[in-house]
Design a protein around this motif. Structure first.
Motif, PDB file in Angstrom:
ATOM      1  N   GLU A  27     -39.721 -51.659 -67.040  1.00  0.00           N
ATOM      2  CA  GLU A  27     -41.092 -52.164 -67.093  1.00  0.00           C
ATOM      3  C   GLU A  27     -41.184 -53.616 -66.609  1.00  0.00           C
ATOM      4  O   GLU A  27     -42.144 -54.013 -65.966  1.00  0.00           O
ATOM      5  CB  GLU A  27     -41.651 -52.073 -68.519  1.00  0.00           C
ATOM      6  CG  GLU A  27     -41.789 -50.652 -69.019  1.00  0.00           C
ATOM      7  CD  GLU A  27     -42.190 -50.592 -70.496  1.00  0.00           C
ATOM      8  OE1 GLU A  27     -42.262 -49.495 -71.029  1.00  0.00           O
ATOM      9  OE2 GLU A  27     -42.396 -51.656 -71.088  1.00  0.00           O
ATOM     10  N   PHE A  28     -40.161 -54.385 -66.950  1.00  0.00           N
ATOM     11  CA  PHE A  28     -40.219 -55.811 -66.607  1.00  0.00           C
ATOM     12  C   PHE A  28     -39.259 -56.185 -65.473  1.00  0.00           C
ATOM     13  O   PHE A  28     -38.893 -57.347 -65.324  1.00  0.00           O
ATOM     14  CB  PHE A  28     -39.874 -56.662 -67.839  1.00  0.00           C
ATOM     15  CG  PHE A  28     -40.827 -56.486 -68.977  1.00  0.00           C
ATOM     16  CD1 PHE A  28     -40.442 -55.800 -70.109  1.00  0.00           C
ATOM     17  CD2 PHE A  28     -42.103 -57.012 -68.906  1.00  0.00           C
ATOM     18  CE1 PHE A  28     -41.319 -55.643 -71.158  1.00  0.00           C
ATOM     19  CE2 PHE A  28     -42.983 -56.856 -69.958  1.00  0.00           C
ATOM     20  CZ  PHE A  28     -42.605 -56.166 -71.090  1.00  0.00           C
ATOM     21  N   ARG A  29     -38.886 -55.220 -64.691  1.00  0.00           N
ATOM     22  CA  ARG A  29     -37.915 -55.443 -63.625  1.00  0.00           C
ATOM     23  C   ARG A  29     -38.351 -56.587 -62.702  1.00  0.00           C
ATOM     24  O   ARG A  29     -37.543 -57.422 -62.301  1.00  0.00           O
ATOM     25  CB  ARG A  29     -37.713 -54.178 -62.816  1.00  0.00           C
ATOM     26  CG  ARG A  29     -36.600 -54.260 -61.791  1.00  0.00           C
ATOM     27  CD  ARG A  29     -36.371 -52.960 -61.096  1.00  0.00           C
ATOM     28  NE  ARG A  29     -36.184 -51.843 -61.985  1.00  0.00           N
ATOM     29  CZ  ARG A  29     -34.998 -51.391 -62.407  1.00  0.00           C
ATOM     30  NH1 ARG A  29     -33.913 -51.980 -61.983  1.00  0.00           N
ATOM     31  NH2 ARG A  29     -34.910 -50.361 -63.207  1.00  0.00           N
ATOM     32  N   VAL A  30     -39.600 -56.606 -62.380  1.00  0.00           N
ATOM     33  CA  VAL A  30     -40.103 -57.617 -61.458  1.00  0.00           C
ATOM     34  C   VAL A  30     -39.995 -59.003 -62.089  1.00  0.00           C
ATOM     35  O   VAL A  30     -39.651 -59.977 -61.404  1.00  0.00           O
ATOM     36  CB  VAL A  30     -41.576 -57.305 -61.069  1.00  0.00           C
ATOM     37  CG1 VAL A  30     -42.152 -58.411 -60.193  1.00  0.00           C
ATOM     38  CG2 VAL A  30     -41.690 -55.956 -60.413  1.00  0.00           C
ATOM     39  N   ASN A  31     -40.266 -59.107 -63.387  1.00  0.00           N
ATOM     40  CA  ASN A  31     -40.354 -60.421 -64.033  1.00  0.00           C
ATOM     41  C   ASN A  31     -39.004 -60.979 -64.493  1.00  0.00           C
ATOM     42  O   ASN A  31     -38.821 -62.201 -64.496  1.00  0.00           O
ATOM     43  CB  ASN A  31     -41.310 -60.359 -65.224  1.00  0.00           C
ATOM     44  CG  ASN A  31     -42.726 -60.049 -64.811  1.00  0.00           C
ATOM     45  OD1 ASN A  31     -43.126 -60.355 -63.698  1.00  0.00           O
ATOM     46  ND2 ASN A  31     -43.485 -59.430 -65.693  1.00  0.00           N
ATOM     47  N   GLY A  32     -38.094 -60.143 -64.980  1.00  0.00           N
ATOM     48  CA  GLY A  32     -36.886 -60.750 -65.540  1.00  0.00           C
ATOM     49  C   GLY A  32     -35.691 -59.835 -65.602  1.00  0.00           C
ATOM     50  O   GLY A  32     -35.041 -59.722 -66.652  1.00  0.00           O
ATOM     51  N   TYR A  33     -35.348 -59.198 -64.499  1.00  0.00           N
ATOM     52  CA  TYR A  33     -34.240 -58.246 -64.476  1.00  0.00           C
ATOM     53  C   TYR A  33     -32.903 -58.917 -64.815  1.00  0.00           C
ATOM     54  O   TYR A  33     -32.088 -58.364 -65.560  1.00  0.00           O
ATOM     55  CB  TYR A  33     -34.170 -57.575 -63.094  1.00  0.00           C
ATOM     56  CG  TYR A  33     -33.142 -56.486 -63.040  1.00  0.00           C
ATOM     57  CD1 TYR A  33     -31.908 -56.703 -62.440  1.00  0.00           C
ATOM     58  CD2 TYR A  33     -33.391 -55.242 -63.603  1.00  0.00           C
ATOM     59  CE1 TYR A  33     -30.964 -55.702 -62.392  1.00  0.00           C
ATOM     60  CE2 TYR A  33     -32.441 -54.247 -63.564  1.00  0.00           C
ATOM     61  CZ  TYR A  33     -31.234 -54.481 -62.960  1.00  0.00           C
ATOM     62  OH  TYR A  33     -30.289 -53.493 -62.928  1.00  0.00           O
ATOM     63  N   SER A  34     -32.667 -60.074 -64.313  1.00  0.00           N
ATOM     64  CA  SER A  34     -31.378 -60.750 -64.557  1.00  0.00           C
ATOM     65  C   SER A  34     -31.198 -61.119 -66.029  1.00  0.00           C
ATOM     66  O   SER A  34     -30.096 -61.014 -66.573  1.00  0.00           O
ATOM     67  CB  SER A  34     -31.244 -61.990 -63.677  1.00  0.00           C
ATOM     68  OG  SER A  34     -32.260 -62.917 -63.992  1.00  0.00           O
ATOM     69  N   GLU A  35     -32.262 -61.527 -66.705  1.00  0.00           N
ATOM     70  CA  GLU A  35     -32.171 -61.893 -68.121  1.00  0.00           C
ATOM     71  C   GLU A  35     -31.863 -60.675 -68.989  1.00  0.00           C
ATOM     72  O   GLU A  35     -31.083 -60.748 -69.942  1.00  0.00           O
ATOM     73  CB  GLU A  35     -33.489 -62.535 -68.576  1.00  0.00           C
ATOM     74  CG  GLU A  35     -33.441 -63.057 -69.995  1.00  0.00           C
ATOM     75  CD  GLU A  35     -34.735 -63.756 -70.385  1.00  0.00           C
ATOM     76  OE1 GLU A  35     -35.010 -63.760 -71.583  1.00  0.00           O
ATOM     77  OE2 GLU A  35     -35.427 -64.275 -69.513  1.00  0.00           O
ATOM     78  N   ILE A  36     -32.456 -59.547 -68.651  1.00  0.00           N
ATOM     79  CA  ILE A  36     -32.209 -58.316 -69.398  1.00  0.00           C
ATOM     80  C   ILE A  36     -30.763 -57.875 -69.214  1.00  0.00           C
ATOM     81  O   ILE A  36     -30.108 -57.416 -70.173  1.00  0.00           O
ATOM     82  CB  ILE A  36     -33.200 -57.221 -68.963  1.00  0.00           C
ATOM     83  CG1 ILE A  36     -34.607 -57.615 -69.389  1.00  0.00           C
ATOM     84  CG2 ILE A  36     -32.833 -55.876 -69.560  1.00  0.00           C
ATOM     85  CD1 ILE A  36     -35.682 -56.714 -68.850  1.00  0.00           C
ATOM     86  N   GLU A  37     -30.237 -57.984 -68.014  1.00  0.00           N
ATOM     87  CA  GLU A  37     -28.842 -57.628 -67.763  1.00  0.00           C
ATOM     88  C   GLU A  37     -27.895 -58.508 -68.569  1.00  0.00           C
ATOM     89  O   GLU A  37     -26.878 -58.035 -69.090  1.00  0.00           O
ATOM     90  CB  GLU A  37     -28.515 -57.729 -66.271  1.00  0.00           C
ATOM     91  CG  GLU A  37     -29.080 -56.621 -65.416  1.00  0.00           C
ATOM     92  CD  GLU A  37     -28.499 -55.277 -65.804  1.00  0.00           C
ATOM     93  OE1 GLU A  37     -29.263 -54.300 -65.855  1.00  0.00           O
ATOM     94  OE2 GLU A  37     -27.278 -55.204 -66.062  1.00  0.00           O
ATOM     95  N   ARG A  38     -28.234 -59.764 -68.674  1.00  0.00           N
ATOM     96  CA  ARG A  38     -27.420 -60.672 -69.486  1.00  0.00           C
ATOM     97  C   ARG A  38     -27.413 -60.239 -70.946  1.00  0.00           C
ATOM     98  O   ARG A  38     -26.377 -60.229 -71.602  1.00  0.00           O
ATOM     99  CB  ARG A  38     -27.965 -62.100 -69.364  1.00  0.00           C
ATOM    100  CG  ARG A  38     -27.121 -63.012 -68.531  1.00  0.00           C
ATOM    101  CD  ARG A  38     -27.519 -64.473 -68.710  1.00  0.00           C
ATOM    102  NE  ARG A  38     -28.951 -64.704 -68.754  1.00  0.00           N
ATOM    103  CZ  ARG A  38     -29.703 -65.080 -67.720  1.00  0.00           C
ATOM    104  NH1 ARG A  38     -29.137 -65.284 -66.558  1.00  0.00           N
ATOM    105  NH2 ARG A  38     -30.990 -65.268 -67.852  1.00  0.00           N
ATOM    106  N   GLU A  39     -28.577 -59.886 -71.475  1.00  0.00           N
ATOM    107  CA  GLU A  39     -28.665 -59.451 -72.863  1.00  0.00           C
ATOM    108  C   GLU A  39     -27.864 -58.158 -73.072  1.00  0.00           C
ATOM    109  O   GLU A  39     -27.179 -57.991 -74.075  1.00  0.00           O
ATOM    110  CB  GLU A  39     -30.114 -59.232 -73.283  1.00  0.00           C
ATOM    111  CG  GLU A  39     -30.260 -58.897 -74.749  1.00  0.00           C
ATOM    112  CD  GLU A  39     -31.714 -58.754 -75.170  1.00  0.00           C
ATOM    113  OE1 GLU A  39     -31.914 -58.209 -76.262  1.00  0.00           O
ATOM    114  OE2 GLU A  39     -32.615 -59.159 -74.428  1.00  0.00           O
TER     115      GLU A  39
END
Length: 184
Positions: A94-106
């Motif tokens: 859902e938020f791929r456009v806004n913050g994909y890298s941050e989610i991957e870090r989490e």
């Protein structure tokens, strides 16, 4: 085994009843001495050693059970983390456009934390088992040494009568007196 029994039975190797001598055949006397010492240790230390080992086994088994429970809790936490990871992955879409890298870090942090927890618990279990094994070995060694020492002291005390004891003391006093005269 036949050679050992032959050394007991054969009268050709024993000195006559009227004489006294030392048997210098190391191969004949060493197995006899060892068998006597082992027999005494087994006879007197068997029950104590068995009880110690049974108690230690029960403690180790309860430690293993506790560790397995901790491991089960860690696996449950890992499953919760995986469930949370799935939720995070859905939100990531859902938020791929806004913050994909941050989610991957989490995601990687959650997996690393769960793996580290599992590894830490596994290390703790292994250390506990090793510690309990070493403790059991040391207690068994100490108990066997105490039993052997008590047996030796009992044998020594039963063999000494008053006359022999006084003779030994007198002999030692005269040896010390001679050594004092030599030193003066």
């Amino acid at each position: 085994m036949k050679n050992v029994t032959d050394s007991f039975v054969s009268l050709g190797h024993w000195p006559c009843a009227g004489s006294f001598g030392f048997n210098t055949d190391i191969l004949a006397t060493n197995p006899i001495n060892l068998s006597v010492v082992l027999g005494v240790l087994i006879f007197f230390g068997k029950g104590v050693l068995s009880d110690l080992l049974d108690n230690r086994k029960q403690r180790i088994l309860s430690t293993i059970r506790n560790s397995e429970e901790l491991r089960g809790a860690a696996i449950e936490q890992l499953e919760k983390a995986r469930t949370r990871l799935r939720k995070v992955e859905i939100e990531a879409d859902e938020f791929r456009v806004n913050g994909y890298s941050e989610i991957e870090r989490e995601k990687s942090n959650l997996i690393n934390a769960a793996s580290e927890n599992l590894e830490r618990l596994e290390n703790y279990k292994n250390e506990t088992i090793h510690f309990e094994q070493q403790k059991a070995i040391n207690q068994v060694r100490q108990r066997v040494f105490q039993q052997a020492l008590q047996g030796a002291l009992g044998t020594l005390n039963s063999c000494l009568n008053k006359e022999l004891h006084l003779r030994t003391i007198s002999s030692n006093i005269s040896i010390l007196g001679a050594m004092k005269e030599i030193m003066d």
